[in-house]
Design an enzyme around this catalytic site. Structure first.
Site, mmCIF file in Angstrom:
data_model
loop_
_atom_site.group_PDB
_atom_site.id
_atom_site.type_symbol
_atom_site.label_atom_id
_atom_site.label_comp_id
_atom_site.label_asym_id
_atom_site.label_seq_id
_atom_site.Cartn_x
_atom_site.Cartn_y
_atom_site.Cartn_z
ATOM 1 N N CYS A 8 0.790 -1.238 0.000
ATOM 2 C CA CYS A 8 0.000 0.000 0.000
ATOM 3 C C CYS A 8 0.818 1.283 0.000
ATOM 4 O O CYS A 8 0.768 2.053 -0.954
ATOM 5 C CB CYS A 8 -0.949 -0.022 1.185
ATOM 6 S SG CYS A 8 -1.965 -1.502 1.189
ATOM 7 N N LYS A 37 3.114 1.982 -3.063
ATOM 8 C CA LYS A 37 2.308 2.193 -4.270
ATOM 9 C C LYS A 37 1.501 3.497 -4.184
ATOM 10 O O LYS A 37 1.457 4.260 -5.140
ATOM 11 C CB LYS A 37 1.367 0.984 -4.408
ATOM 12 C CG LYS A 37 0.222 1.139 -5.371
ATOM 13 C CD LYS A 37 -0.540 -0.158 -5.513
ATOM 14 C CE LYS A 37 -1.514 -0.427 -4.382
ATOM 15 N NZ LYS A 37 -2.810 0.251 -4.491
#
Ligand code: UGA
Length: 463
Positions: free
Chosen positions: A280, A283
């Protein structure tokens, strides 16, 4: 696992199943987001069909086995099996659903942007399949404006004369605590652009009994990115300060403790270490930076967080390079592989980058992780791949305990703060290792205690 009862679950999820107005729900994607959301919605009384394209995953789930490691998930799958179905047959799943949640991945592309391929694919399947009015809810983390596009895309490809509305409902679960985070979320964000969509989503979440923040679709999409990026910034900020602490003789653990008492700052997410990993933060920081650039804006704070993290991830290796003349032929114990404890996920795990550097320098690695070794074997095999041979001078062995990894080691690296690793006592390093030289990326130990036990100990942000 056939005798699952509430007693086997963590206290936080021992809440009786609700029977408030059940919906027929389909969930596209059975990763951390999709599966956990689907199972928790079934636990709150809805009838849920989980859809995936992976035949092996579906076969496992049909047997009541979770394809991912997540506390309480398997138990809840079995407890709610009457309200849960798993299938590859998306047509049947979507056809008569009241609500369809999209929880498929939005992986990073080489330019940092989020890949919309899977979202678009599901949107098209929905458009070609639904036979009654339906609310489509995007749970995946998507760039601001995506919900508008998904709604238009579905409209363009609709086959039957039905109304399909799209709503945003980002999720904030963290891996390792996903079930608890979903059932006990501090808030649920719903982003809708019509009263009807808002009412439906409010009703879906009513049995959760949690605070609901209702905003526009674009604001909901932004809340998710803004929250994750803020947390990533917090981690990078602490890592930056930790590095300065080392230079000026301060202790980051004391500094974090002192800062945490201020309620404006809060005591969570102040742990300095070897940088953030996972599927998470790495990105989402890049995707928000990309989105800003696209609009001609430079998001300087987020850029800084990305920058600090890149360097932080290899800090332990660099520290060791200052002390050791070579890694060639040395036995290196690696404790912890996953990007954080409580998960088997290795995506963007700092351990991987460091292991590759150590192997390239000829270290013989003995790696231990309570859960992540099997996944790691697929990325860095014990035998080495054809491609690796010649590239790596060193070798990696996966072992079953921290003690086994430490036995006779010349150097030890700690990458993940698993309880099993924290249980190793300072004296054990001295007793087991050939040279008790320890690089700790998670500040597990007290500096003085390690010293008193004859361990040469290096950590993050401490003298
Ligand atoms: C993160 C967010 O915490 C969730 O709210 C969000 O829903 C999720 O991303 C997502 O977008 O799906 P997760 O990636 O599972 O969840 O992991 P975190 O617990 O947030 O940790 C991320 C990284 O930061 C880890 O590598 C962890 O070791 C590191 N970290 C965290 C620190 O180095 N220091 C800290 O104080 C906290």
């Amino acid at each position: 696992m056939s005798n699952i009862s509430f007693k086997t679950l963590s206290p936080q999820v021992q809440i009786p199943v609700s029977t408030v107005r059940p919906f027929n729900i389909a969930v596209a994607g059975t990763g951390y987001v999709g599966l956990v959301s689907g199972v928790c919605m079934a636990h709150r009384g809805h009838r849920v069909t989980c859809v995936d394209i992976d035949e092996k995953k579906i076969a496992l789930m049909l047997k009541g086995i979770s394809p991912i490691y997540e506390q309480d998930l398997e138990a809840l799958m079995q407890l709610n099996k009457e309200r849960l179905t798993y299938t590859m047959d998306y047509k049947n799943a979507y056809k008569n659903a009241d609500v369809i949640f999209i929880g498929v991945g939005t992986p990073e592309q080489p330019d940092g942007s989020a890949n919309m391929f899977y979202i678009a694919n599901v949107a098209r399947q929905i458009a070609e399949t639904i036979e009654k009015d339906c609310l489509i809810v995007v749970k995946s983390t998507v760039p601001v404006g995506t919900n508008d596009k998904v709604e238009q895309f579905i409209q363009d490809f609709l086959v039957h004369d039905v109304k399909a509305e799209v709503a945003s409902n980002p999720e904030f679960l963290a891996q390792g605590t996903a079930v608890r985070d979903t059932l006990e979320a501090p808030r649920i964000i719903i982003g809708t652009d019509s009263d009807k969509a808002e009412e439906t989503l409010q009703a879906v979440y009513e049995p959760f009994g949690l605070p609901i923040v209702s905003v526009s679709r674009r604001s909901a999409e932004m809340i998710k990115y803004a929250a994750n990026n803020f947390l990533a910034l917090k981690v990078s900020y602490m890592n930056d300060i930790a590095n300065l602490c080392e230079l000026v003789g301060a202790d980051i653990e004391d500094v974090a403790r002192g800062m945490g008492y201020d309620s404006r700052i809060g005591s969570n997410f102040l742990h300095a270490g070897i940088g953030f990993g996972g599927s998470c933060f790495p990105k989402d920081t890049k995707a928000l930076d990309y989105l800003a650039t696209l609009h001609g804006y430079e998001l300087r704070t987020v850029k800084a967080a990305i920058d600090v993290n890149k360097d932080q991830k290899v800090l332990l290796y660099q520290k060791a390079c200052k002390r050791l003349i070579t890694f060639n032929g040395l036995k290196a114990a690696v404790l912890g592989l996953t990007f954080k404890p409580g998960t088997d996920d290795l995506r963007e795990a700092p351990a991987l980058e460091n292991i590759n550097l150590l192997l390239a320098q000829g270290a013989n690695i003995y790696a231990y992780d309570p859960i992540g070794s099997e996944n790691c074997k697929n990325i860095i095999p014990e035998t080495g791949t054809e491609q690796d041979r010649g590239k790596y001078k060193g070798k990696i062995n996966y072992v079953n305990s921290a003690e086994e990894a430490l036995e006779g080691a010349n150097v030890c690296f700690i990458f993940t703060e698993w309880d099993e690793i924290k249980a190793v006592l300072p004296k054990d390093y001295k007793k087991l290792m050939r040279t008790p030289l320890v690089y700790d990326g998670r500040n597990i130990y007290d500096v003085n205690e390690m010293q008193e036990n004859g361990v040469e100990y290096y950590s993050i942000g401490r003298a």
